[in-house]
Design an enzyme around this catalytic site. Structure first.
Site, short mmCIF file in Angstrom:
data_model
loop_
_atom_site.label_atom_id
_atom_site.label_comp_id
_atom_site.label_asym_id
_atom_site.label_seq_id
_atom_site.Cartn_x
_atom_site.Cartn_y
_atom_site.Cartn_z
NE ARG A 201 44.72 2.17 20.10
CZ ARG A 201 45.99 1.71 20.12
NH1 ARG A 201 46.81 2.08 21.09
NH2 ARG A 201 46.42 0.91 19.19
CD GLU B 290 47.68 7.46 18.37
OE1 GLU B 290 48.32 6.44 18.08
OE2 GLU B 290 46.44 7.49 18.43
N1 MTE Z 1 51.75 15.70 14.80
C1 MTE Z 1 51.42 16.73 14.01
N2 MTE Z 1 52.27 17.77 13.92
N3 MTE Z 1 50.25 16.77 13.32
C2 MTE Z 1 49.34 15.74 13.40
O1 MTE Z 1 48.29 15.78 12.78
N4 MTE Z 1 48.82 13.55 14.41
C3 MTE Z 1 49.05 12.62 15.53
C4 MTE Z 1 50.54 12.37 15.70
N5 MTE Z 1 51.29 13.59 15.69
C5 MTE Z 1 49.67 14.63 14.26
C6 MTE Z 1 50.91 14.64 14.92
C7 MTE Z 1 48.36 11.35 15.41
S1 MTE Z 1 46.75 11.27 15.86
C8 MTE Z 1 49.01 10.22 15.01
S2 MTE Z 1 48.23 8.71 14.99
C9 MTE Z 1 50.41 10.26 14.56
O2 MTE Z 1 50.96 11.56 14.62
C10 MTE Z 1 50.44 9.72 13.14
O3 MTE Z 1 51.70 9.78 12.58
P1 MTE Z 1 52.85 8.70 12.88
O4 MTE Z 1 52.22 7.36 12.88
O5 MTE Z 1 53.78 8.92 11.77
O6 MTE Z 1 53.41 9.06 14.22
MO1 MOS Z 2 45.86 9.01 15.21
S1 MOS Z 2 44.22 9.25 16.39
O1 MOS Z 2 45.75 7.27 15.32
O2 MOS Z 2 45.20 9.38 13.69
#
Ligand code: MTE
Ligand code: MOS
Length: 787
Positions: free
Chosen positions: A321, A724
């Protein structure tokens, strides 16, 4: 299905800025995290005995003092594992307990079960392990020099970078070090394993990937997957740190539970959590770029050395990535990217929001800034001249045609609303009159590819039940970590069935309800689980429509779901009434749903194809001030414009954009990981590791979602993933800091700045920049004399 966007429908649920479904529980302390689950009688507590060497052969292990310690019930080493001594997510190179050799300081060697957690932790410290030290490799450059890699070196190429660079009018070469980052979820790693009858096991795990934990636990116990159930109602944050890492803790809890016949809770404290578990990969990026007088990149090569730690974990996809995002928003006609997956005697680095993308983007953004300073141009002008086009110059270095490019639009709008040009001029003026404090500004864009690059992971399942009173229970393979996935998917289901959100009960992830689910990661949680849940709801809805049409003798087009009601020809029934009638008529009120992301494909061997379904875009302008005598700094104002397509929930999405940005700023400014010469992590607690807090939010913080945006691809209600991408908006702060350092020398030379730009680094970069500026001035003066 109605083609209109739901936000255009009266009282629509999808698109509404509803609060997080657990907000009232979060703020009142009533949300059940795993440590809050009422403990079963006789529950034991676990602790891990860890390695105190970065790299050593284990000569002997004496655990007699551990066994004799008060409260200890069982001590376990590798030989006691009935199944496989491994929890590696992709490759089997992650032992649950180290055997002959320890490979990092903090590696798990044995585990203790005791009556209290204090007893277990005290006992774990009493081991006498004799080591024979082996030479450790601690950094990525050391690993490259030694040829030490966890996975083969990869290369992505287009055109001929070397020859384009060689003939370019201008050329710059350099090296950028990019620090790692601890996920610092507020809830640390935890697992609670409960042995059940007939050799089955229930594990509550704080995990983004319950299905994988199920498989890992089954392997460790030597049982089949049908015999293990993993549940996770919510995590107190994951941020990628709970994508593969929970396996260790869940396996240990389950192994101890199986061996003792008691429920076992495995909760690590913060210091151990930070020492034992993987973080964001730190990178050392070498670049070589050729460009013209306008700053147009003619050829660029990157050598990315990512520190993976002792095992492969998810490092293959993470470093891939980074390569995929080494272009960010820029068309690179001649490009050569080499990626080293460095094996070091440090913790095995893992997923962290952005998953390598941020490190890749940092490389090209740094190059652009260097080009601009070399040519004395506004970095924004150089960014723009290199942007991907919409109809030409729109194919990535991995041969994906970008069909949704809106970065020029976003940047133009943000530039105007944030008053970029005016403020940049005003800042330059202000700096002239301010000898000690210097301000800086930068606008940086983000383009982030949405989908797991491992194509098979882009699938999801859901399970929807409707009960006789017309209420709904919803389950899907996604996990909730605070990001708001559950409420968004519930909104999709409520919208589909035309119900109030209160009619939908969200339930926790559970491997016995939806099997083989992918990790909730790659920002695609809503995209894939939302579609799967929508499909399940639709299946039931179609059954109800067919039933109502037949029962009331109308055409199926005359059965229309309206909010909490269903119109059937001339009459209107409540949803509950219809459901009741359907139940009496023996219509199934439960359905599964499945979704797989369309269009994506790619060949890992040649790195070509369409790894991403679409791209998410955004941009940020950050203004900072630094104190050139101390390096202290703060953000003054930040403006963000981010594209989430048609937002399913603007309140949640705004939270993700703000939170992601701040987390990105932490990565690039205050969050510094340090290891000592023995390979021990010395920043393993909040006393030494500084994440941003509420007071670090810029005093002026203007965040907007791109209006009238729509995903060109058929995603759930045309929304876009948001988890992300906003993290990478934090890169603007790094460049604003660099700009402020440059201000101290009248922008005559470009500062060398590594990440994180801590106060210390800013101070040193300032000193080094002033020295170089002075040398440059002397040289110019000397040249003037000669002339
Ligand atoms: N937001 C919060 N509050 N807590 C989290 O742990 N993880 C992030 C993001 N936002 C996270 C977050 C990461 S690394 C990812 S990949 C995505 O949320 C995963 O959730 P989604 O696919 O539902 O967006
Ligand atoms: Mo998020 S780094 O893809 O869990």
């Amino acid at each position: 299905m109605n083609a209109m966007h739901p936000s255009a429908l009266h009282g629509a649920v999808a698109g509404a800025a509803l609060p997080h479904d657990s907000a009232h529980l979060h703020v009142s302390g009533a949300a059940t995290y795993i440590d809050d689950i009422a403990e079963l009688r006789g529950t034991l507590h676990a602790a891990i005995g860890t390695s105190e060497r970065a790299h050593a052969r284990i000569v002997s292990i004496d655990l007699s003092a551990v066994r004799a310690a008060p409260g200890v019930v069982l001590v376990m080493v590798a030989a006691d594992i009935p199944g496989k001594n491994d929890y590696g997510p992709v490759i089997a190179d992650d032992p649950i307990f180290a055997t002959d050799v320890v490979q990092y300081y903090g590696q798990s060697v044995f585990a203790v079960a005791a009556h209290t957690v204090e007893q277990a932790r005290r006992a774990a410290k009493l081991a006498r392990i004799e080591y024979e030290d082996l030479p450790p490799i601690l950094t990525a450059p050391e690993a490259v020099a030694a040829g030490s890699f966890v996975l083969p070196t990869e290369r992505m190429q287009r055109g001929n970078a070397a020859s384009a660079i060689a003939v370019a009018p201008h050329r710059l070469r350099g090296r950028l070090a990019i620090g790692g980052q601890d996920q610092f979820y507020l809830e640390g790693h935890i697992a609670y394993a409960i042995p059940r009858e007939d050799n089955t096991m229930l594990v509550h795990s704080s995990t983004q990937h319950p299905g994988e934990v199920q498989h890992q636990v089954a392997h460790a116990l030597g049982v089949t997957q049908k015999d293990v159930v993993v549940e996770c109602r919510r995590m107190g944050g994951g941020f990628g740190g709970k994508e593969s890492q929970p396996g260790l803790f869940a396996c240990i809890a389950a192994l101890l539970a199986r061996a003792t016949g008691k429920a076992v809770k495995m909760r690590v404290d913060r210091d151990d959590d930070m020492t034992i578990t993987g973080k964001r990969h730190d990178f050392v990026t070498d670049y070589d770029v050729g460009f013209d007088a306008q700053g147009r990149i003619l050829g660029v090569s990157f050598v990315l050395a990512g520190r993976c730690g002792y095992s492969a974990d998810l490092s293959g996809s993470i470093n891939d990535r980074a390569m995929f995002h080494s272009d960010n928003c820029y068309y690179l006609e001649n490009v050569d990217i080499v990626s080293y997956r460095c094996k070091t005697n440090t913790v095995s680095n893992t997923a962290f929001r952005g998953f390598g993308g941020p490190q890749g983007m940092m490389g090209i953004e740094y190059v652009i800034d260097e080009i601009a300073r070399h040519l004395d141009l506004d970095p924004l002008a150089v960014r723009k001249i290199n942007f991907y086009g919409t109809t030409e110059r729109n194919v990535t270095h991995y041969q994906q045609t970008i069909e949704d490019n809106c970065i020029a639009e976003i940047v133009a709008e943000l530039e105007a609303t944030a008053g970029y040009a005016k403020r940049r001029a005003a800042i330059r003026e202000w700096n002239r009159k301010s000898p000690i404090l210097k301000r800086g500004i930068a606008l940086t864009p983000v383009k982030f590819g949405i989908s797991f690059t491992a194509t098979h992971l882009n699938q999801a399942g859901a399970l929807v039940h409707i009960y006789k009173d017309g209420t709904v229970q919803l389950n899907h393979g996604g996990t909730e970590m605070g990001q708001g996935l559950f409420i968004k998917v519930a909104q999709v289901v409520a919208e589909e069935l035309q119900l109030d959100i209160d009619a939908v009960r969200i339930t926790g992830s559970d491997t016995s309800k939806v099997p083989n689910a992918s990790a909730t990661a790659a920002s695609s949680g809503t995209d894939i689980n939302g579609k799967a849940a929508q499909a399940a709801a639709r299946t039931i809805k179609e059954r109800l429509i067919a039933f109502a049409a037949e029962r009331f003798g109308v055409d199926s087009t005359q059965v229309v779901f309206q909010r909490n009601q269903v119109r059937v020809g001339e009459q209107t029934l409540s949803f509950k009434e219809l459901v009741n009638l359907a139940f009496i008529a023996r219509i199934s009120l439960s359905a599964t749903g499945f979704y797989k992301t369309p269009k994506i494909h790619y060949d890992r061997k040649t790195f070509t194809g369409r790894p991403f379904f679409y791209f998410a875009y955004g941009a940020a302008v950050s203004e900072v001030v630094i104190d050139t005598l101390t390096g202290e700094n703060r953000m003054l104002r930040v403006d963000i414009l981010h594209d989430v397509g048609k937002s399913l929930n603007p309140a949640i999405d705004m939270g993700q954009v703000e939170g992601g940005f701040i987390q990105g700023v932490g990565w690039l400014t205050t969050e510094e990981l340090c290891w000592n010469a023995k390979g021990r992590l010395t920043t393993h607690a909040p006393s030494t590791y500084k994440i941003p807090v509420a007071s670090d939010v810029p005093p002026e913080f203007n965040v907007r979602l791109l209006e009238r945006s729509i995903n060109v691809e058929d995603t759930v209600y045309r929304s876009k993933a948001v988890g992300e991408p906003p993290l990478m908006l934090g890169i603007s702060v790094f460049h604003a800091l660099k700009d402020a350092i440059a201000a101290a020398v009248g922008y005559t030379v470009s500062p060398r700045l590594d990440a994180p730009a801590t106060a210390e680094r800013i101070l040193h970069a300032g000193v080094e920049t002033r020295e170089r500026a002075a040398t440059a001035a002397q040289t110019t003066a000397a040249a003037g004399v000669v002339a």
